[in-house]
Structures are given as structure tokens and as C-alpha cells.
Motif scaffolding. Structure first.
Motif, mmCIF file in Angstrom:
data_model
loop_
_atom_site.group_PDB
_atom_site.id
_atom_site.type_symbol
_atom_site.label_atom_id
_atom_site.label_comp_id
_atom_site.label_asym_id
_atom_site.label_seq_id
_atom_site.Cartn_x
_atom_site.Cartn_y
_atom_site.Cartn_z
ATOM 1 N N TRP A 153 1.000 -0.993 0.201
ATOM 2 C CA TRP A 153 -0.038 -0.032 -0.273
ATOM 3 C C TRP A 153 0.935 1.220 0.136
ATOM 4 O O TRP A 153 1.988 0.995 1.253
ATOM 5 C CB TRP A 153 -0.739 0.215 1.183
ATOM 6 N N TYR A 192 -4.051 0.043 -2.516
ATOM 7 C CA TYR A 192 -3.322 -0.935 -2.344
ATOM 8 C C TYR A 192 -3.151 -1.117 -4.074
ATOM 9 O O TYR A 192 -3.197 -1.078 -4.828
ATOM 10 C CB TYR A 192 -4.300 -1.867 -1.851
ATOM 11 N N ASP A 238 -3.699 -5.435 6.638
ATOM 12 C CA ASP A 238 -2.948 -4.373 7.863
ATOM 13 C C ASP A 238 -2.749 -4.025 9.396
ATOM 14 O O ASP A 238 -2.249 -3.581 9.491
ATOM 15 C CB ASP A 238 -5.116 -2.913 7.346
#
Length: 189
Positions: free
Chosen positions: A61, A66, A95
């Protein structure tokens, strides 16, 4: 997944060169909550698998976006290693893993014990252990079981809980932490 360009350089090599530049210029993040809200410029995940011998160090990212090829590599890395079945890994789980790792301030990669689990693998593990959920989030690509040699189960779990992004399970007897993007909750000891 790694095609070669007309210059002879692979896509993976190009991503790696770009990642090295981005990492060198990236700020450090002081808290996971800001990181998960997109307060940073990059997100990076580092893992290895003792089962397959594979390693992954991937920026997935950059500046609010992304990187599709990078996410595909993370997804493949987190496949069910028992039968090579692949399912898209939920970006929220990646994440949470990355933010937790960042909070721990280590360079050591996670050891991935389990990412995606096929129904066959989950059923086999359930038959062996009462600690495996019938409707595990591993089946949906929404969970990971991770270990760090340089940090205790409690340290890793506290970092994951600080993200307030999902479930965190402590498995001290087996020396790993479960992280998922389901409801915020915690268990184990």
C-alpha cells in the motif's frame, strides 16, 4: 506472477526497487490507529513460512492505494500450504498484521503458522483440537496465526489489540497470536 519486461527486469524486481526507495523515505508510525486510518505513506508486511521455506517482504500500500500485484503475492503466500489452495486475504487483516508489527518496532518477519485454511484443512485441524472453530475466519481469508521469536505472545497480542481492528487470540502454550478482522474481541492466555 512475475513477468519479464523488454528490459529484462521482472515486475517483482521493479516492485522491490520501488519498495526499497519508499521504505528509505517513509516516516515511522507511532500508533496503529493512525496507521489504519491511512495516516502513513506506506504499508509493509514481512513474513516467512517454516512450512514452505518462503519469505515475503512486501510493500502492499502506498499513499492511499493498495498495490494489486503485491496484494496478490501476499494472498498467495498466505495460502493453505497443505493443498496449495488460495483465497483472497481480507485487506483489513493484512493491515492489522502490518500495524501490529510496526507497533512492535522489530525488523524480524512474522512466522506465519496459518493464513487461509480450506474447509478440508479446517475440518482436519478441528478433529485434532477443540481450539479450532467450525466457522473459523481462516476459512474466509480473514485471519492469521503469527509468531515472533523476539517478542512474547503477550507483547504481540497487546500490539494487535491496540489496533482495535478485530479479534486477537493468545495461544501461549503454542506460542502464537491469532489476528483477524472480525468483531473486536480477545481471548486466551
Amino acid at each position: 506472477m512475475t513477468g519479464t519486461s523488454s528490459s529484462g527486469m521482472t515486475r517483482r524486481a521493479l516492485l522491490g526497487a520501488f519498495a526499497a526507495t519508499a521504505v528509505a523515505s517513509a516516516p515511522t508510525y507511532s500508533n496503529a490507529a493512525g496507521f489504519l486510518r491511512g495516516a502513513g505513506d506506506i504499508r509493509r508486511i514481512r513474513m516467512y513460512s517454516g512450512r514452505t521455506g518462503e519469505r515475503l517482504d512486501m510493500i502492499y500500500w502506498i499513499e492511499g492505494q493498495y498495490i494489486k500485484d503485491a496484494v496478490q503475492e501476499v494472498t498467495y503466500f498466505m495460502r493453505d500450504w497443505r493443498n496449495d489452495l488460495v483465497k483472497n486475504i481480507d485487506l483489513r487483516t493484512i493491515d492489522i498484521m502490518a500495524a501490529s508489527h510496526n507497533l512492535l518496532e522489530v525488523n524480524e518477519p512474522y512466522m506465519l503458522l496459518s493464513g487461509y485454511r480450506s474447509p478440508q484443512t479446517n475440518a482436519m485441524l478441528r478433529a485434532r483440537s477443540s481450539g479450532v472453530a467450525k466457522n473459523s475466519l481462516h476459512l474466509r481469508g480473514q485471519a492469521a496465526d503469527l509468531r515472533l521469536a523476539s517478542r512474547s505472545v503477550n507483547q504481540v497480542a497487546k500490539a494487535a489489540m491496540a489496533c482495535h481492528g478485530g479479534g486477537v487470540g493468545r495461544y501461549s502454550g503454542s506460542n502464537f497470536v491469532h489476528m483477524d478482522c472480525g468483531q473486536v474481541r480477545s481471548w486466551g492466555g
